[in-house]
Design an enzyme around this catalytic site. Structure first.
Site, PDB file in Angstrom:
ATOM      1  CB  ALA A  98      12.622  -0.735  16.615  1.00  0.00           C
ATOM      2  CE  LYS A 103       2.077   0.751   3.410  1.00  0.00           C
ATOM      3  NZ  LYS A 103       2.936  -0.140   2.638  1.00  0.00           N
ATOM      4  CD  GLU A 125      -3.005  -1.154   2.121  1.00  0.00           C
ATOM      5  OE1 GLU A 125      -3.294  -0.084   2.647  1.00  0.00           O
ATOM      6  OE2 GLU A 125      -3.643  -2.206   2.313  1.00  0.00           O
ATOM      7  CB  CYS A 171      -0.801  -8.209   3.732  1.00  0.00           C
ATOM      8  SG  CYS A 171      -1.748  -7.841   2.258  1.00  0.00           S
TER       9      CYS A 171
HETATM   10  C1  UDX Z   1       2.894  -6.029   2.783  1.00  0.00           C
HETATM   11  C2  UDX Z   1       4.099  -6.507   1.952  1.00  0.00           C
HETATM   12  O1  UDX Z   1       5.181  -5.587   2.111  1.00  0.00           O
HETATM   13  C3  UDX Z   1       3.712  -6.617   0.493  1.00  0.00           C
HETATM   14  O2  UDX Z   1       4.796  -7.107  -0.270  1.00  0.00           O
HETATM   15  C4  UDX Z   1       2.515  -7.549   0.379  1.00  0.00           C
HETATM   16  O3  UDX Z   1       2.087  -7.652  -0.958  1.00  0.00           O
HETATM   17  C5  UDX Z   1       1.378  -7.067   1.245  1.00  0.00           C
HETATM   18  O4  UDX Z   1       1.815  -6.924   2.603  1.00  0.00           O
HETATM   19  P1  UDX Z   1       1.713  -3.666   3.217  1.00  0.00           P
HETATM   20  O5  UDX Z   1       0.695  -4.389   4.026  1.00  0.00           O
HETATM   21  O6  UDX Z   1       1.270  -2.615   2.255  1.00  0.00           O
HETATM   22  O7  UDX Z   1       2.563  -4.715   2.347  1.00  0.00           O
HETATM   23  O8  UDX Z   1       2.698  -2.990   4.258  1.00  0.00           O
HETATM   24  P2  UDX Z   1       4.258  -2.974   4.568  1.00  0.00           P
HETATM   25  O9  UDX Z   1       4.901  -1.823   3.919  1.00  0.00           O
HETATM   26  O10 UDX Z   1       4.860  -4.298   4.366  1.00  0.00           O
HETATM   27  O11 UDX Z   1       4.193  -2.653   6.146  1.00  0.00           O
HETATM   28  C6  UDX Z   1       3.517  -3.559   7.016  1.00  0.00           C
HETATM   29  C7  UDX Z   1       3.528  -3.066   8.426  1.00  0.00           C
HETATM   30  O12 UDX Z   1       4.830  -3.181   8.983  1.00  0.00           O
HETATM   31  C8  UDX Z   1       3.116  -1.612   8.638  1.00  0.00           C
HETATM   32  O13 UDX Z   1       2.238  -1.554   9.760  1.00  0.00           O
HETATM   33  C9  UDX Z   1       4.425  -0.904   8.932  1.00  0.00           C
HETATM   34  O14 UDX Z   1       4.237   0.220   9.739  1.00  0.00           O
HETATM   35  C10 UDX Z   1       5.203  -1.995   9.645  1.00  0.00           C
HETATM   36  N1  UDX Z   1       6.667  -1.855   9.553  1.00  0.00           N
HETATM   37  C11 UDX Z   1       7.278  -1.909   8.339  1.00  0.00           C
HETATM   38  C12 UDX Z   1       7.423  -1.690  10.718  1.00  0.00           C
HETATM   39  O15 UDX Z   1       6.879  -1.655  11.820  1.00  0.00           O
HETATM   40  N2  UDX Z   1       8.783  -1.586  10.606  1.00  0.00           N
HETATM   41  C13 UDX Z   1       9.421  -1.647   9.418  1.00  0.00           C
HETATM   42  O16 UDX Z   1      10.653  -1.563   9.406  1.00  0.00           O
HETATM   43  C14 UDX Z   1       8.650  -1.800   8.244  1.00  0.00           C
END
Ligand code: UDX
Length: 436
Positions: free
Chosen positions: A254, A325, A154, A262
């Protein structure tokens, strides 16, 4: 003659895929059972927030290549049918609910023309594609089924669809692979790696990738817990280990952990499926990944209580961020909103700001306070909680916020704010995994 495409399910994935395929010059028909959504999409209006997709959708609808309908019989012309419906967590357990995948394949089956290909894109438990293919071939032996998982994030949905870092196709015949190569030809021309796999491997690639990403985030959040206990700083630790290219610096932020539509549901469904397959032990570590993730939310609440008081009823807490996010209006399993709701339940006066997600957040938690303006949200607040790292929040001037808030206390749940800047303006600044 260019192939005609149909996209079944016009949610996040389906709408993005339909608009992107249309932008590659294909005639695309999007089908959904939700008449209100179809009416909106037909006007070129996007029902959710995604940077760049609103203009693309509008352009493609205006071009005449992209149309939407609730009538499944209209897919009869299409050569390829992308199944993009949701697979939410089932109500009674960890497993994925496959109702929509099964019903959408059943709905198009009577209209499949000879030589057409059904391509699943939804995230499904391994083994689903094979069983769907067997069922399909019974009533439509002139068609075939392949699996082509998506990896879009997203906030970067268009980019990830048109310039993905790989294309994975699960096929059982050369013909199916050739058809998919034809559709993705402009994407392949960019040098995108192409991976042909069998059906179960293609399904597994998606959940394995999401499990790895979830593990990376929970790993660094576990390190944050240890840093807090040992007097270390997880942001410095993440930076230092990230320089090792085998580890890499991405997904080591962190904070309050992962949410969204997802990662949480995918790791749970993966565990449930592994257990069915007799491979429960192999994925037992994901139980811990999930637990570390949920603990991060609790740890913020513990810091709030330590900073304010066990009894929160006298306090106003300004929550910056509701989306799971930044650059998204999605609040599904949002850690930010979960924390806000828990503080509200504990008696605090909680006011939530988000640049895009307020409407969705309000639908989920109508009793929370919301504010469209950051200034209004923080006015009179005893504590500011930074929970979704929108750019707007990094650009705040702490000196200005000082004049509005009651207390000068901020907790950075995303390790994204400039601690020195806030401290220089007189703020008490706490962050997960960083000792003062
Ligand atoms: C994810 C996958 O990245 C993607 O490839 C798949 O197709 C769908 O699921 P998305 O759900 O859009 O995508 O979010 P992503 O950017 O992966 O972040 C997921 C969550 O992890 C968010 O809540 C984000 O805040 C958190 N996050 C991400 C962290 O807490 N720390 C990080 O370093 C990265």
């Amino acid at each position: 003659m260019k192939m005609k495409l149909s996209v079944i399910g016009t949610g996040y994935l389906g709408t993005t895929h339909a608009a992107c395929m249309s932008s590659l010059g294909f005639e695309v028909i999007g089908v959904d059972t939700d008449a209100a959504k179809i009416a909106q999409l037909s006007r070129g209006e996007l029902p959710f927030y995604e940077p760049g997709l609103d203009t693309l959708l509008d352009e493609e609808v205006k071009s005449g290549r992209l149309t939407f309908t609730t009538d499944f019989s209209l897919v009869a012309d299409a050569d390829m049918h992308f199944v993009c419906v949701g697979t939410p967590q089932s109500k009674d357990g960890l497993a994925a609910d496959l109702t929509y995948v099964r019903s959408s394949v059943a709905a198009i089956t009577p209209y499949l023309k000879p030589g057409s290909l059904v391509v699943g894109k939804s995230t499904v438990p391994v083994g689903t594609a094979q069983s769907l293919r067997e069922e399909l071939l019974q009533s439509a032996p002139h068609a075939d089924l392949a699996w082509n998982p998506e990896f879009l994030r997203e906030g970067f949905a268009v980019e990830d669809t048109l310039r993905p870092n790989r294309l994975v196709v699960g096929v059982t015949s050369d013909k199916a692979e050739e058809m998919l190569k034809e559709v993705y030809e402009p994407v392949l021309a960019l040098g995108t790696p192409w991976i042909r796999a069998d059906l179960p491997t293609a399904e597994l690639v998606k959940v394995a990738a999401n499990s790895f990403l979830a593990t990376k985030i929970s790993f660094i959040n576990a390190m944050a817990e240890v840093c807090e206990a040992a007097g270390g700083d997880v942001t410095v630790l993440a930076k230092a280990i990230g320089y090792d290219p085998r580890i890499g610096n991405r997904f080591l932020q962190a904070g309050i952990g992962f949410g969204g539509g997802c990662l949480p549901k995918d790791i749970r469904a993966f565990m449930a499926r592994a257990e069915e397959l007799g491979a429960k032990q192999a994925l037992e570590f994901l139980t811990e990944i999930d637990a570390i993730n949920l603990r991060a939310r609790q740890r913020v609440i513990d810091v709030v209580r330590a900073d304010l008081s066990e009894d929160l009823t006298q306090y106003k807490i300004a929550v910056l961020g509701a989306a799971f996010k930044p650059d998204s209006d999605d609040v599904r399993d949002s850690p930010a909103l979960d924390i806000a709701a828990q503080l509200h339940a504990a008696g605090a006066k909680v006011v939530v700001h988000d640049p895009k997600a307020i409407e969705n957040a309000r639908k989920r938690f109508p009793n929370l306070g919301f504010s469209e303006s950051i200034e209004e949200c923080v006015t009179g607040a005893d504590l500011i909680l930074h929970l979704t790292e929108w750019k707007q929040y990094r650009e705040l001037d702490p000196k200005v916020i000082t004049t509005l808030a009651k207390g000068a206390l901020i907790i950075d749940g995303r390790n994204a704010l400039d601690r020195e800047l806030w401290r220089a303006a007189g703020w008490k600044f706490h962050a997960l995994g960083r000792t003062d």
